[in-house]
Design a protein around this motif. Structure first.
Motif, PDB file in Angstrom:
ATOM      1  N   MET A 102       0.934  -1.276  -0.064  1.00 53.01           N
ATOM      2  CA  MET A 102       0.078   0.012  -0.237  1.00 53.01           C
ATOM      3  C   MET A 102       0.922   1.435   0.181  1.00 53.01           C
ATOM      4  SD  MET A 102      -3.459   0.661   1.985  1.00 53.01           S
ATOM      5  CE  MET A 102      -3.215   1.046   3.491  1.00 53.01           C
ATOM      6  N   SER A 124      -5.471   1.787  -1.510  1.00 50.91           N
ATOM      7  CA  SER A 124      -6.400   0.616  -0.852  1.00 50.91           C
ATOM      8  C   SER A 124      -7.310   0.103  -2.162  1.00 50.91           C
ATOM      9  CB  SER A 124      -7.024   0.974   0.319  1.00 50.91           C
ATOM     10  OG  SER A 124      -7.971  -0.088   0.526  1.00 50.91           O
ATOM     11  N   GLU A 125      -7.939   1.291  -2.638  1.00 41.46           N
ATOM     12  CA  GLU A 125      -8.844   1.014  -3.654  1.00 41.46           C
ATOM     13  C   GLU A 125      -8.234   0.338  -4.905  1.00 41.46           C
ATOM     14  OE1 GLU A 125     -10.676   4.630  -4.311  1.00 41.46           O
ATOM     15  OE2 GLU A 125     -12.202   4.478  -2.688  1.00 41.46           O
ATOM     16  N   GLU A 128      -7.225  -3.384  -4.079  1.00 44.71           N
ATOM     17  CA  GLU A 128      -8.574  -3.925  -4.363  1.00 44.71           C
ATOM     18  C   GLU A 128      -8.970  -4.353  -5.944  1.00 44.71           C
ATOM     19  OE1 GLU A 128     -10.411  -5.409  -2.182  1.00 44.71           O
ATOM     20  OE2 GLU A 128      -9.915  -4.453  -0.112  1.00 44.71           O
ATOM     21  N   LYS A 129      -8.826  -3.377  -6.736  1.00 46.21           N
ATOM     22  CA  LYS A 129      -9.159  -3.556  -8.049  1.00 46.21           C
ATOM     23  C   LYS A 129      -8.053  -4.470  -8.769  1.00 46.21           C
ATOM     24  CE  LYS A 129     -10.323   0.234 -10.329  1.00 46.21           C
ATOM     25  NZ  LYS A 129     -10.865   1.377 -11.041  1.00 46.21           N
ATOM     26  N   GLY A 133      -6.301  -7.027  -2.436  1.00 46.18           N
ATOM     27  CA  GLY A 133      -6.931  -6.367  -1.090  1.00 46.18           C
ATOM     28  C   GLY A 133      -6.365  -7.112   0.144  1.00 46.18           C
ATOM     29  N   GLU A 134      -6.103  -8.424   0.244  1.00 50.08           N
ATOM     30  CA  GLU A 134      -5.654  -9.152   1.235  1.00 50.08           C
ATOM     31  C   GLU A 134      -4.119  -8.738   1.445  1.00 50.08           C
ATOM     32  OE1 GLU A 134      -8.011 -10.539   3.168  1.00 50.08           O
ATOM     33  OE2 GLU A 134      -9.345  -9.625   1.984  1.00 50.08           O
ATOM     34  N   LYS A 136      -2.256  -5.848   1.294  1.00 51.08           N
ATOM     35  CA  LYS A 136      -1.841  -4.465   1.261  1.00 51.08           C
ATOM     36  C   LYS A 136      -0.788  -4.180   2.126  1.00 51.08           C
ATOM     37  CE  LYS A 136      -6.518  -3.013   0.766  1.00 51.08           C
ATOM     38  NZ  LYS A 136      -7.955  -2.546   1.389  1.00 51.08           N
TER      39      LYS A 136
END
Length: 223
Positions: A102, A124-125, A128-129, A133-134, A136
């Motif tokens: 991140m 973060s977004e 995720e994209k 997301g897991e 970061k």
């Protein structure tokens, strides 16, 4: 029109000789297009990429990015254009080893003036994209090559650039990881991203909607 290149030439001085690396290049890229530029080593594709990415300036001709002639701006403005309008994905991931995923994604947003809370939200977004997301908080040495490239892609898209420029994005990956990265580019393009990809592999180029071929500094459309 995102990119418009008109009769672009690039010369380099070698000793007392002038070498014409790019020869009357013409290229137009509309918003939402996904194109590949193929060519062997020494063909001029890296020089063309550097001009499109505002890392170099042509010797003659015009390069318009969103109708702005970028060759006529000073170095500081050129740097601002690179930072704000272009997302880069390179063969080598260029992640900082002491920053987690991140933090790596958020770093360029610092130079764009975003406050910390907004930087972390956008980073973060973006992660995720790209399906991380897991992970970061994972450090680069805790990620596979394919995951590192996805972090690099997240970093490139976090600031919502008008153009995503990818230079041999699968060159350091195994076949499976490379296919996953290509699937991600397709997803991003389906969502509206404008992508120019530089590659020497026909199989990779076939993922794009248009293919151009550069050889001896001359560009022609293949597909």
């Amino acid at each position: 029109m995102i990119v418009e290149i008109k009769n672009v030439n690039k010369d380099y001085i070698q000793g007392k000789m002038s070498v014409n690396v790019l020869k009357d290049i013409n290229l137009s890229v509309d918003k939402g297009e996904y194109i590949a530029i193929m060519g062997p080593s020494g063909s001029g594709k890296t020089t063309l990429m550097n001009i499109i990415g505002c890392l170099d300036v042509q010797t003659s001709g015009e390069y318009l990015l969103e109708n702005q002639d970028v060759s006529k701006v000073n170095d500081d403005k050129m740097s601002d254009i690179r930072n704000q309008k272009i997302g880069f994905v390179f063969q080598q991931f260029h992640l900082l080893p002491k920053l987690n995923a991140m933090e790596n994604v958020a770093l360029p947003l610092l130079y764009r003036g975003y406050e910390k809370e907004e930087r972390m939200k956008l980073a973060s977004e973006a992660l995720e994209k790209v399906g991380l997301g897991e992970r970061k908080k994972f450090m680069p040495n805790q990620l596979s090559g394919g995951q590192c490239q996805r972090v690099a892609i997240a970093r490139a898209i976090a600031g919502n650039p008008i153009l995503l420029l990818a230079d041999e994005p699968t060159g350091a990956l195994d076949t499976k990881s490379g296919e996953q990265v290509m699937e991600l580019f397709k997803k991003l393009n389906d969502e509206g991203a404008t992508i120019i990809m530089i590659t020497h592999e026909q199989e990779i180029a076939e993922h794009a909607n248009k293919i151009y071929y550069i050889r001896d500094g001359m560009l022609r459309k293949e597909k």
